[in-house]
Each structure stands twice: as C-alpha cells, then as structure tokens.
Scaffold this motif. Structure first.
Motif, PDB file in Angstrom:
ATOM      1  N   ARG A  68       0.839  -1.204   0.000  1.00  0.00           N
ATOM      2  CA  ARG A  68       0.000   0.000   0.000  1.00  0.00           C
ATOM      3  C   ARG A  68       0.872   1.251   0.000  1.00  0.00           C
ATOM      4  O   ARG A  68       0.575   2.223  -0.712  1.00  0.00           O
ATOM      5  N   GLU A  69       1.942   1.222   0.790  1.00  0.00           N
ATOM      6  CA  GLU A  69       2.826   2.385   0.825  1.00  0.00           C
ATOM      7  C   GLU A  69       3.548   2.567  -0.505  1.00  0.00           C
ATOM      8  O   GLU A  69       3.734   3.691  -0.975  1.00  0.00           O
ATOM      9  N   VAL A  70       3.952   1.457  -1.115  1.00  0.00           N
ATOM     10  CA  VAL A  70       4.566   1.537  -2.437  1.00  0.00           C
ATOM     11  C   VAL A  70       3.587   2.142  -3.435  1.00  0.00           C
ATOM     12  O   VAL A  70       3.942   3.008  -4.244  1.00  0.00           O
ATOM     13  N   ARG A  71       2.345   1.695  -3.385  1.00  0.00           N
ATOM     14  CA  ARG A  71       1.326   2.236  -4.291  1.00  0.00           C
ATOM     15  C   ARG A  71       1.185   3.754  -4.135  1.00  0.00           C
ATOM     16  O   ARG A  71       0.964   4.474  -5.111  1.00  0.00           O
ATOM     17  N   SER A  72       1.336   4.243  -2.920  1.00  0.00           N
ATOM     18  CA  SER A  72       1.161   5.665  -2.675  1.00  0.00           C
ATOM     19  C   SER A  72       2.291   6.499  -3.270  1.00  0.00           C
ATOM     20  O   SER A  72       2.159   7.728  -3.393  1.00  0.00           O
ATOM     21  N   ARG A  73       3.403   5.860  -3.634  1.00  0.00           N
ATOM     22  CA  ARG A  73       4.560   6.573  -4.156  1.00  0.00           C
ATOM     23  C   ARG A  73       4.827   6.250  -5.630  1.00  0.00           C
ATOM     24  O   ARG A  73       5.887   6.613  -6.161  1.00  0.00           O
ATOM     25  N   LEU A  74       3.893   5.607  -6.300  1.00  0.00           N
ATOM     26  CA  LEU A  74       4.118   5.210  -7.685  1.00  0.00           C
ATOM     27  C   LEU A  74       4.224   6.415  -8.609  1.00  0.00           C
ATOM     28  O   LEU A  74       3.585   7.449  -8.402  1.00  0.00           O
ATOM     29  N   VAL A  75       5.027   6.251  -9.652  1.00  0.00           N
ATOM     30  CA  VAL A  75       5.163   7.257 -10.697  1.00  0.00           C
ATOM     31  C   VAL A  75       4.021   7.071 -11.694  1.00  0.00           C
ATOM     32  O   VAL A  75       3.668   5.940 -12.049  1.00  0.00           O
ATOM     33  N   ASP A  76       3.459   8.165 -12.143  1.00  0.00           N
ATOM     34  CA  ASP A  76       2.380   8.111 -13.132  1.00  0.00           C
ATOM     35  C   ASP A  76       2.987   7.982 -14.529  1.00  0.00           C
ATOM     36  O   ASP A  76       3.292   8.979 -15.181  1.00  0.00           O
ATOM     37  N   GLU A  77       3.179   6.750 -14.966  1.00  0.00           N
ATOM     38  CA  GLU A  77       3.685   6.493 -16.317  1.00  0.00           C
ATOM     39  C   GLU A  77       2.678   5.583 -17.019  1.00  0.00           C
ATOM     40  O   GLU A  77       2.576   4.403 -16.721  1.00  0.00           O
ATOM     41  N   ALA A  78       1.942   6.161 -17.943  1.00  0.00           N
ATOM     42  CA  ALA A  78       0.814   5.457 -18.544  1.00  0.00           C
ATOM     43  C   ALA A  78       1.218   4.501 -19.664  1.00  0.00           C
ATOM     44  O   ALA A  78       0.473   3.564 -19.981  1.00  0.00           O
ATOM     45  N   GLY A  79       2.374   4.713 -20.256  1.00  0.00           N
ATOM     46  CA  GLY A  79       2.776   3.856 -21.360  1.00  0.00           C
ATOM     47  C   GLY A  79       4.078   4.326 -21.968  1.00  0.00           C
ATOM     48  O   GLY A  79       4.757   5.216 -21.447  1.00  0.00           O
ATOM     49  N   VAL A  80       4.437   3.716 -23.103  1.00  0.00           N
ATOM     50  CA  VAL A  80       5.683   4.014 -23.806  1.00  0.00           C
ATOM     51  C   VAL A  80       5.357   4.367 -25.251  1.00  0.00           C
ATOM     52  O   VAL A  80       4.677   3.601 -25.947  1.00  0.00           O
ATOM     53  N   ALA A  81       5.853   5.527 -25.703  1.00  0.00           N
ATOM     54  CA  ALA A  81       5.646   5.958 -27.080  1.00  0.00           C
ATOM     55  C   ALA A  81       6.968   5.932 -27.836  1.00  0.00           C
ATOM     56  O   ALA A  81       8.007   6.327 -27.297  1.00  0.00           O
ATOM     57  N   PHE A  82       6.935   5.482 -29.086  1.00  0.00           N
ATOM     58  CA  PHE A  82       8.088   5.553 -29.980  1.00  0.00           C
ATOM     59  C   PHE A  82       7.876   6.783 -30.868  1.00  0.00           C
ATOM     60  O   PHE A  82       6.914   6.834 -31.633  1.00  0.00           O
ATOM     61  N   VAL A  83       8.750   7.766 -30.726  1.00  0.00           N
ATOM     62  CA  VAL A  83       8.544   9.062 -31.369  1.00  0.00           C
ATOM     63  C   VAL A  83       9.547   9.289 -32.494  1.00  0.00           C
ATOM     64  O   VAL A  83      10.625   8.679 -32.527  1.00  0.00           O
ATOM     65  N   ASP A  84       9.179  10.207 -33.424  1.00  0.00           N
ATOM     66  CA  ASP A  84      10.090  10.590 -34.494  1.00  0.00           C
ATOM     67  C   ASP A  84      10.900  11.813 -34.073  1.00  0.00           C
ATOM     68  O   ASP A  84      10.809  12.272 -32.923  1.00  0.00           O
ATOM     69  N   SER A  85      11.675  12.369 -35.000  1.00  0.00           N
ATOM     70  CA  SER A  85      12.579  13.475 -34.662  1.00  0.00           C
ATOM     71  C   SER A  85      11.840  14.751 -34.287  1.00  0.00           C
ATOM     72  O   SER A  85      12.453  15.680 -33.735  1.00  0.00           O
ATOM     73  N   CYS A  86      10.532  14.817 -34.572  1.00  0.00           N
ATOM     74  CA  CYS A  86       9.722  15.969 -34.168  1.00  0.00           C
ATOM     75  C   CYS A  86       8.994  15.715 -32.857  1.00  0.00           C
ATOM     76  O   CYS A  86       8.223  16.566 -32.384  1.00  0.00           O
ATOM     77  N   GLY A  87       9.208  14.542 -32.277  1.00  0.00           N
ATOM     78  CA  GLY A  87       8.540  14.187 -31.039  1.00  0.00           C
ATOM     79  C   GLY A  87       7.146  13.632 -31.240  1.00  0.00           C
ATOM     80  O   GLY A  87       6.408  13.425 -30.265  1.00  0.00           O
TER      81      GLY A  87
END
Length: 415
Positions: A68-87
C-alpha cells in the motif's frame, strides 16, 4: 520487532544499504537476529532513476506489508511511445493495469529508486543498526565467525557477512579467484540523469531511435523533473572504460556520441551539468557459479544482477533477499545448510530472469540505419493499431519471472 524465533540469534553484517540490503535487514530482524547494515554513502542513498516491480517482486513487497505504501509513491507512467525526430508518437504501448497477465514495457508498479529505498529503510530502521559513511574493505573467515575490516580502520566479528554491495561488489571480488570476470556483457551502454521538466513532457515515456544503434528515452516522474537516458550499442574499449572516468569525462563522452542525434538532444545535454546526479554504466549481468563461501554470502546485484533489460533487477533483489533471509531464519544453527538451500531455491528463478535477456532481440530495438528504424516503427504501429501488445499482456499466464513460486517460509517465524 514483533516476530522472534526460538533458535539461535545471529550477529549479521550486511554490506550495502540499497534495496537488497534494506530488504535483508527487514526479514532478518524479524527472524530475531542482530543486524548491522553498513553503507559507504554518508547518508541513505535514496536517489537514482525510475525502477519497476514485476511478478514475484510485487508479491515479496506484499508479504512485507508495504504494498500500500509503495502504491502511494508510484510514478504516473501510462505507457511508452516511440517518437520521431519531431517528437510525434509513431506507436504507443500502454501499461497493463488490468491486474491480469504480465506487465508491458512500462509496469503498473513504477517507482523512483529513492522512494523505494526510503520505504524499506523506514520499515526496519528501528530494528537494525545502520552505519553510514563506512564500507567493508576486507574480511577474514574463521570456522565459527567472520571478522570484517571497515574503512575507518576498525574491525568487528559476526556470524555471517552478506555482500549486498551492488553490481561492482567488493565482497564478491574478495570471494572470487584473482582475474575472474563475473560479467556477461551485451554490448550496450547507458547513461541517465535529470533535467527540468517542461510543458511538453507528459506521463508517457518517449523513446527516440537514432541511427547507429542509439536511443534516447525521456520519462517524467514529478512536476518539476524529467529523466533522460542515452543508450547505445558499442563494443569498444573506450566505451567500457568511460564508466570509471571522472564524471566530467563521462558527460563529454556521451555528448560527443549523441551530438548529431536531433530531437531534444541539445536540451538534454545542456542539463547534464546541473543534474543532481549523473550515472553511466555498461549493461551487464553478474553470472557466477556460487553465491557463498564459508560465512560470506552474496545477495541482490552482487550475486545475480540481471541488468535493466530484464525488467526484473529490483524484483530479483527483493526476491533474493526474501529467500536468503528465510533460509537463515529457518536454520540459523546450520548456516552451511541455510546457504546451500538459498542457492538451490533461488537459482531457477535467477536463471529465468537472466535468460530472458537476449542481445539479438535488444539490437532489434536499437537499429543501425534510418530504414531499419522506420521499419521497426511501422511494424510496432501496426501491432498497436491491432491491440496486439495489450492482448498478449492480458492473456499471458506468467510475468517475466516465469512460474517460479515465492517460498512460504511459514516455519521461519513465530508469533
């Protein structure tokens, strides 16, 4: 300390106050032992980049009562995107938050290493002795004890010395024959640091591929900071040696290797010098035949570093600490048997997580040419359009640790 065992209480020294060292202190003190943790950093080393928990590592934290304590400190990272040179995202793989199957490229349990270390330390600081600013520089083994020699010139006697001092472990070096190389290398190098967060930095991790087998990742863990990762394929002596050079030389090396990369490279390189930390490493696994000798035993990355690409480095350290402490707690009067059981029980799990790292597959994600990068992004985009990563993750019956089961150790503790 609420749990004690009726068997002999041991004096145990843990070298290293990171994730594995703190987890060992937690379980060993609950087995009734007198535990001292020595850490060479002058204070709790609660820093570092983002890490994740998967499979059996999540279960190990849950058994500590800390999920539960670990859950309270989680980073909000929803997924992974592969981007081009313009982002611009070409393909995005979201985290699997269904509670079923396996985690994707990003885990449901993403947390900063420093936050995890603090959570573990807070759970055991009143039960174990912690000494900062000191390291174990050597030791002498005896039939009934081990004498540890500390960096301040003092010595101490213990029943057991546990080396939880990381991938570059001094304890491991003292156990192995001179000249023995414990590392299995994959020909990949990585550096990471923090830069100020800007408005365009979202909760999706960006991955940008650069010709020449290079990659830049950006992920943001709070409202003001963004993490930067430079990764490259290279098997030169210069690349292997740079990680031992002064930080200024490391930064110059990475800036030179990525000077033509494009995207946000100028911003990231400019932020190097003001970053609160800068870390450069060669991606490698620690592979050795034995984790113990006499009254000295290795744990965590010192014993079986699986590398960041396994996705199980932190989980492996938590699981290994749980198994080692469980075997010692269950059989403190017969340490040779306890340490032998530790290796026998844990080795299949370590073989599983280390074996999942395939250099050929890693190179597919780090193409050498523009055409190969375009092909990778196109195939990945099609797979995401068809929801293939999501379906595969949800339907998978096991995570990266395989079907290996965390032992119960019900007989290692008594109320």
């Amino acid at each position: 300390m609420t749990n004690k065992i009726a068997n002999r209480s041991l004096r145990i020294l843990v070298a290293g106050g990171g994730v594995a060292g703190q987890a060992l202190a937690y379980w060993l003190t609950r087995g009734g032992h007198a535990v001292t943790v020595v850490e060479r950093s002058p204070a709790l080393r609660a820093s570092g980049a983002q890490v994740d928990l998967r499979g059996q590592g999540i279960e190990a934290v849950e058994r500590m009562g800390l999920l539960r304590e670990v859950r309270s400190r989680l980073v909000d990272e929803a997924g992974v995107a592969f981007v081009d040179s313009c982002g611009k995202p070409r393909a995005t793989i979201m985290a699997n938050t269904s509670g079923k199957g396996r985690q994707t490229l990003t885990s449901e349990y993403e947390i900063m290493r420093g936050d995890l270390v603090r959570i573990l330390h807070n759970a055991t600081r009143d039960d174990a002795e912690h000494v900062f600013g000191m390291s174990v520089d050597g030791f002498d083994q005896h039939s009934d004890r081990v004498t540890a020699h500390f960096s301040d010139g003092t010595s101490g006697e213990y029943d057991l010395l546990i080396g939880a001092d990381g991938q570059g472990s001094r304890t491991r070096r003292a156990l192995l024959p001179p000249g023995f190389d414990p590392y299995w290398r994959v020909g990949i190098h990585m550096a990471y640091w923090f830069v100020p967060r800007i408005a365009s930095d979202t909760n999706i991790r960006d991955t940008y591929m650069v010709p020449g087998g290079r990659q830049i990742m950006r992920r943001s863990h709070n409202a003001t900071e963004t993490q930067v990762y430079f990764v490259m394929r290279e098997e030169s002596a210069e690349a292997s040696a740079i990680h031992r050079a002064p930080v200024e030389q490391q930064q110059a090396f990475w800036a030179e290797r990525f000077k033509d990369a494009g995207w946000q490279t100028e911003r990231f390189v400019a932020g190097m010098k003001d970053s609160p930390f800068f870390y450069s490493q060669e991606i490698a696994q620690v592979r050795i035949d034995r984790w113990s000798k006499g009254r000295v035993v290795l744990a965590g990355d010192a014993a079986h570093c699986a590398s960041p690409y396994s996705g199980m480095g932190i989980s492996g350290g938590l699981v290994g600490a749980y198994v080692l402490a469980g075997e010692v707690n269950r059989n403190p009067a017969d340490l040779p048997a306890a340490l032998a059981n530790y290796e026998q029980v844990l080795r299949p799990f370590v073989d599983e997580i280390q074996g999942a790292v395939n250099p050929r597959i890693l190179r597919v994600g780090m193409p050498l040419s523009k055409h190969a990068i375009s092909a990778f992004q196109s195939v990945t985009a099609l797979a995401c359009f068809l929801h293939i990563p999501d379906v595969v993750a949800r339907m998978s019956r096991k995570d990266r640790g395989g079907d290996w089961q965390l032992p119960a150790f019900a007989d290692a503790y008594a109320a």
